[in-house]
Design a protein around this motif. Structure first.
Motif, short mmCIF file in Angstrom:
data_model
loop_
_atom_site.label_atom_id
_atom_site.label_comp_id
_atom_site.label_asym_id
_atom_site.label_seq_id
_atom_site.Cartn_x
_atom_site.Cartn_y
_atom_site.Cartn_z
N TYR A 125 0.82 -1.21 0.00
CA TYR A 125 0.00 0.00 0.00
C TYR A 125 0.85 1.26 0.00
O TYR A 125 0.35 2.35 -0.24
N ASN A 126 2.16 1.09 0.24
CA ASN A 126 3.05 2.25 0.21
C ASN A 126 3.70 2.47 -1.16
O ASN A 126 4.60 3.31 -1.28
N PHE A 127 3.30 1.69 -2.16
CA PHE A 127 3.85 1.89 -3.51
C PHE A 127 3.02 2.91 -4.27
O PHE A 127 1.79 2.90 -4.21
N GLY A 128 3.71 3.76 -5.02
CA GLY A 128 3.04 4.67 -5.94
C GLY A 128 2.95 4.05 -7.33
O GLY A 128 2.96 2.82 -7.47
N GLN A 129 2.88 4.89 -8.35
CA GLN A 129 2.80 4.42 -9.74
C GLN A 129 3.98 3.52 -10.08
O GLN A 129 5.08 3.72 -9.61
N THR A 130 3.72 2.54 -10.93
CA THR A 130 4.77 1.65 -11.42
C THR A 130 5.34 2.20 -12.72
O THR A 130 4.60 2.72 -13.54
N GLY A 156 6.66 10.19 -0.56
CA GLY A 156 7.31 9.18 0.28
C GLY A 156 7.07 7.75 -0.17
O GLY A 156 7.40 6.80 0.54
N SER A 157 6.45 7.57 -1.35
CA SER A 157 6.06 6.22 -1.81
C SER A 157 7.21 5.49 -2.49
O SER A 157 8.10 6.10 -3.07
N GLY A 259 10.93 4.68 -1.09
CA GLY A 259 10.50 6.03 -0.73
C GLY A 259 10.88 6.36 0.70
O GLY A 259 11.31 5.49 1.47
N SER A 260 10.67 7.61 1.07
CA SER A 260 11.14 8.06 2.38
C SER A 260 10.25 7.56 3.52
O SER A 260 10.67 7.52 4.66
N ARG A 261 9.00 7.17 3.18
CA ARG A 261 8.08 6.76 4.24
C ARG A 261 8.27 5.28 4.56
O ARG A 261 7.43 4.44 4.29
N PHE B 127 -1.88 3.02 -10.82
CA PHE B 127 -2.38 3.19 -9.45
C PHE B 127 -1.30 3.82 -8.57
O PHE B 127 -0.13 3.45 -8.66
N GLY B 128 -1.72 4.73 -7.72
CA GLY B 128 -0.82 5.30 -6.71
C GLY B 128 -0.96 4.52 -5.41
O GLY B 128 -1.33 3.34 -5.43
N GLN B 129 -0.65 5.17 -4.31
CA GLN B 129 -0.75 4.53 -3.00
C GLN B 129 -2.15 3.98 -2.74
O GLN B 129 -3.13 4.55 -3.17
N THR B 130 -2.20 2.87 -1.99
CA THR B 130 -3.47 2.27 -1.61
C THR B 130 -3.88 2.81 -0.24
O THR B 130 -3.02 3.00 0.62
#
Lengths: 282, 282
Positions: A125-130, A156-157, A259-261, B127-130
């Protein structure tokens, strides 16, 4: 019925029981073989299914979909996809064609790199766009994906990087002469990807921004995720560039820019993959 | 060996062949049953496996992991997870505990909502963050996830919304009295989620911003993805709020808020799910 069946990531037994039952009752079976690969070859699949399998290249799927869909309203046809059926635009397109032709479609899901990237210990859930990294050519060093990484970094993703696959490519010469001679398949390694990223940085390529990454950005390499030969390594881009290419092993490879988070649990999990820890303990 | 095995999304046959083989040779089998559910019950699984299955609640996984890992270096133990093993923090934590205890771990991947959301026709790389939407309580209307949706919207990305699941929750009264009496499980429906989103908007809740969504934001509902009872509907939040709750059917539900970077192929695919098209054609 057209069954569009995900094969998962690694070997012939990564198919689901539902998927296997559909394959075994199908009259025709196609294997899409240009957006990803399994670690086993077609004869192995055929032996396991007890059925013959037709390998479908990009040309066939995109221009001869009528042949694939032929009589699929009356008989069962299976279209096999490495990973999950919705992992590539081209499969969505085939499903759409089937729908428009009135062919009933059943999708059988499976793992794909899009969720198996969780094997890194980073939470999905912490991933952004691929993003996808294309091979550099002699005349072109594509960097258009870099701003998307920057988008993710600003929130931060993490970013999953899919590395280029070239299957059944023709050289410019053979293409110009209309010769259907194909180059050997190429699968981008983590080493190549890291080198390309660092080249864009060093050359200050158009589109590159240090908001996206620097040589000190933490990255995770993923090789053959989900298989017994899985290799995962973590380090800064500069550190991963120093790793011997052979250590990442054969294809397929993917990468993550972290990412930073980063949560404590994530950090603890990836510590075991750290290339710098290993060096210290040697 | 500790096998951590994804069961996929829907029924007992969504397990992979590799997963089934591991289950059938395991001496102890646990089913994690608090972060998600299958559409079949435990006796059905037991019949299919030919083995008995211990249901593991949150308490057991988080406080009795030693019992789960007991002798797992010598015998085979399976820990079953709906979806993919890396779908929830709690499983990552168990894998980490096993690793720290020197227990060999083999993860067997499967589909999860994180990649099966592709069934909407939206491309996963967009898709971005979930985010997760918690149930409102009598005194609390959480909105802390809204800024993450806004992050995604600013880059044109789609947002997958995971809807709250409450399993084995105690009322405040029973908790205070130390009574182990549990409320019936609750699974947030799309209708509830849409209503909560619109309530935050109407009340101008702290954290809400119209950069994240308005009542005209396009959304897609996902019910029982991957099963024969799959239902997908597309419409603005205002339109989905008008849909009879029963049309979404039983759990599990998820939702997607659609970002601005919608490709033609994506738009064409989701058109078939449109609630407004249906109204027009009636």
């Amino acid at each position: 019925m057209l069954y569009v069946i995900g094969l998962g990531l690694s070997d012939e037994k990564d198919i689901t029981v539902n998927g296997l039952e559909a394959v075994r009752k199908s009259e025709r079976i196609y294997l899409e073989a240009y957006t990803s690969i399994l670690l086993v070859d077609v004869p192995k699949l055929e032996e396991f299914y007890g059925k013959s399998v037709t390998v479908a290249d990009r040309d066939m799927v995109e221009t001869e979909s009528d042949a694939i869909l032929d009589r699929a309203s009356e008989i069962d046809v299976s279209f096999l996809v490495v990973g999950d059926p919705y992992g590539a635009t081209t499969h969505t397109d085939l499903i759409l064609r089937a729908r428009n032709a009135g062919v009933p479609v059943k999708v059988i899901h499976n793992a794909s790199i899009m969720n198996a990237a969780g094997a890194s210990g980073l939470q999905l859930y912490n991933f952004g766009q691929t993003v996808s990294i294309p091979f550099f050519t002699e005349t072109w060093k594509p960097a258009s994906f870099v701003p998307r990484i920057a988008d993710n970094m600003r929130t931060g993703s993490h970013t999953l990087l899919l590395l280029d696959i070239k299957v059944k490519e023709q050289s410019i010469e053979n293409l110009a002469r209309g010769k259907k001679i194909f180059e050997p398949p190429r699968y981008m390694s983590v080493s190549t990807a890291v080198n390309q990223l660092l080249t864009l940085l060093e050359e200050g390529a158009e589109g590159y921004t240090e908001e996206a990454y620097t040589k000190d950005t933490l990255a995770i390499s993923l090789s053959r995720v989900g298989s017994d030969q899985q290799v995962i390594k973590a380090g800064t881009l500069a550190e991963l560039a120093e790793v011997d290419e052979e250590e990442f092993g054969p294809p397929l490879h993917s990468m993550i820019l972290v990412g930073s988070r980063l949560h404590d649990l994530e950090a603890e999990f990836i510590e075991a993959f750290s290339v710098s820890t290993k060096e210290k303990s040697q």
